[in-house]
Design an enzyme around this catalytic site. Sequence first.
Site, PDB file in Angstrom:
ATOM      1  N   GLN A   1       0.824  -1.205   0.000  1.00 57.61           N
ATOM      2  CA  GLN A   1       0.000   0.000   0.000  1.00 57.61           C
ATOM      3  C   GLN A   1       0.863   1.262   0.000  1.00 57.61           C
ATOM      4  O   GLN A   1       0.588   2.216  -0.728  1.00 57.61           O
ATOM      5  CB  GLN A   1      -0.941   0.002   1.213  1.00 57.61           C
ATOM      6  CG  GLN A   1      -1.988  -1.100   1.200  1.00 57.61           C
ATOM      7  CD  GLN A   1      -3.050  -0.918   0.123  1.00 57.61           C
ATOM      8  OE1 GLN A   1      -3.160   0.147  -0.495  1.00 57.61           O
ATOM      9  NE2 GLN A   1      -3.846  -1.953  -0.106  1.00 57.61           N
TER      10      GLN A   1
ATOM     11  N   ARG B   1      -1.600  -2.126  -6.778  1.00 60.76           N
ATOM     12  CA  ARG B   1      -1.442  -2.472  -5.363  1.00 60.76           C
ATOM     13  C   ARG B   1      -1.300  -3.987  -5.210  1.00 60.76           C
ATOM     14  O   ARG B   1      -0.457  -4.474  -4.439  1.00 60.76           O
ATOM     15  CB  ARG B   1      -2.640  -1.972  -4.561  1.00 60.76           C
ATOM     16  CG  ARG B   1      -2.792  -0.472  -4.478  1.00 60.76           C
ATOM     17  CD  ARG B   1      -4.124  -0.108  -3.822  1.00 60.76           C
ATOM     18  NE  ARG B   1      -4.551   1.242  -4.113  1.00 60.76           N
ATOM     19  CZ  ARG B   1      -4.374   2.299  -3.317  1.00 60.76           C
ATOM     20  NH1 ARG B   1      -3.746   2.152  -2.166  1.00 60.76           N
ATOM     21  NH2 ARG B   1      -4.814   3.487  -3.655  1.00 60.76           N
TER      22      ARG B   1
ATOM     23  N   HIS C   1       2.385   1.982  -3.481  1.00 64.93           N
ATOM     24  CA  HIS C   1       1.449   2.615  -4.420  1.00 64.93           C
ATOM     25  C   HIS C   1       1.165   4.064  -4.026  1.00 64.93           C
ATOM     26  O   HIS C   1       1.203   4.963  -4.880  1.00 64.93           O
ATOM     27  CB  HIS C   1       0.134   1.833  -4.466  1.00 64.93           C
ATOM     28  CG  HIS C   1      -0.899   2.487  -5.344  1.00 64.93           C
ATOM     29  ND1 HIS C   1      -0.918   2.325  -6.711  1.00 64.93           N
ATOM     30  CD2 HIS C   1      -1.918   3.333  -5.044  1.00 64.93           C
ATOM     31  CE1 HIS C   1      -1.913   3.028  -7.228  1.00 64.93           C
ATOM     32  NE2 HIS C   1      -2.537   3.646  -6.229  1.00 64.93           N
ATOM     33  N   GLU C   2       0.886   4.288  -2.752  1.00 68.97           N
ATOM     34  CA  GLU C   2       0.453   5.616  -2.300  1.00 68.97           C
ATOM     35  C   GLU C   2       1.543   6.672  -2.448  1.00 68.97           C
ATOM     36  O   GLU C   2       1.248   7.848  -2.681  1.00 68.97           O
ATOM     37  CB  GLU C   2       0.013   5.540  -0.833  1.00 68.97           C
ATOM     38  CG  GLU C   2      -1.268   4.766  -0.583  1.00 68.97           C
ATOM     39  CD  GLU C   2      -2.503   5.521  -1.034  1.00 68.97           C
ATOM     40  OE1 GLU C   2      -2.512   6.772  -0.933  1.00 68.97           O
ATOM     41  OE2 GLU C   2      -3.450   4.864  -1.503  1.00 68.97           O
ATOM     42  N   SER C   3       2.818   6.273  -2.298  1.00 63.22           N
ATOM     43  CA  SER C   3       3.898   7.253  -2.261  1.00 63.22           C
ATOM     44  C   SER C   3       4.836   7.185  -3.466  1.00 63.22           C
ATOM     45  O   SER C   3       5.907   7.790  -3.439  1.00 63.22           O
ATOM     46  CB  SER C   3       4.726   7.049  -0.982  1.00 63.22           C
ATOM     47  OG  SER C   3       5.358   5.780  -1.008  1.00 63.22           O
TER      48      SER C   3
END
Length: 263
Positions: free
Chosen positions: A136, A250, A139-141
């Site tokens: 996670q 993800r 993907h987010e950063s």
Amino acid sequence: MPSPSLHPSLASSTLSLNSRGPEVAELQRRLAAAGFAPGAADGQFGARTEAAVRDFQRAHGLTVDGAVGPRTWAALGVQAEPPTAATGGGISLQQLQDLMPRLSDSRAAACLPHLNAAMAEADITTPQRQAAFLAQLAHESGELRFFEEIASGEAYEGRKDLGNTEPGDGPRYKGRGPIQLTGRSNYRTAGRALGIDLEGNPTRAADLDIGFRVAGWYWKGRGLNALADAGDFREITRRINGGFNGLAQREAYHRLALELLSV
């Protein structure tokens, strides 16, 4: 500050007032390089060195006790050789870089001690939990390369649901950290939970030492460890994203993380 380095004996040593020796001299050199003022690197842990340690700890959101243990060493860029995830410890530098190949060597080395410390603090200590968490965050950063939202934050201006009630709150409390912390009320809540004034110092959420801790706090507080234990990666995505944006990427990170951590 000196580059992050593996140094098992140094990272495992605990120093405090009246300690002496080469470990103290290394501490003093690293404090000075970080912009603090411990005095001469003479290997004697006196009052001036203790004051510099306290200032450093305060600036990095650590417990301000003037003693130097693993968390303070990690913030100074010194880490022990991490155990493998399979044994319930942190991940290795090689595992991190294999999972996130766009991460530079220097960025990976800087992130690793703070990432491992945050996972330990949030009980993300099994391969299943670590694989889900790392996937996670990747993907987010953008593979830990972006800890601050690129947009200005103006879109959040006046968002009372985020606690943005004062002029300028949108940009001031825009998304920061590997899981984007957004909005005055969320900064306040996270800061109180971690013992850091994030409402008064919101940019600290984009610093490595605090950003990873915020992500761990968010993860644990929303029950995501239990979902990782159950293998429900899809629901983890929904709770983080509010939907399923980027689910395929993800899941690809998740599969690779499971493989790297030998789950």
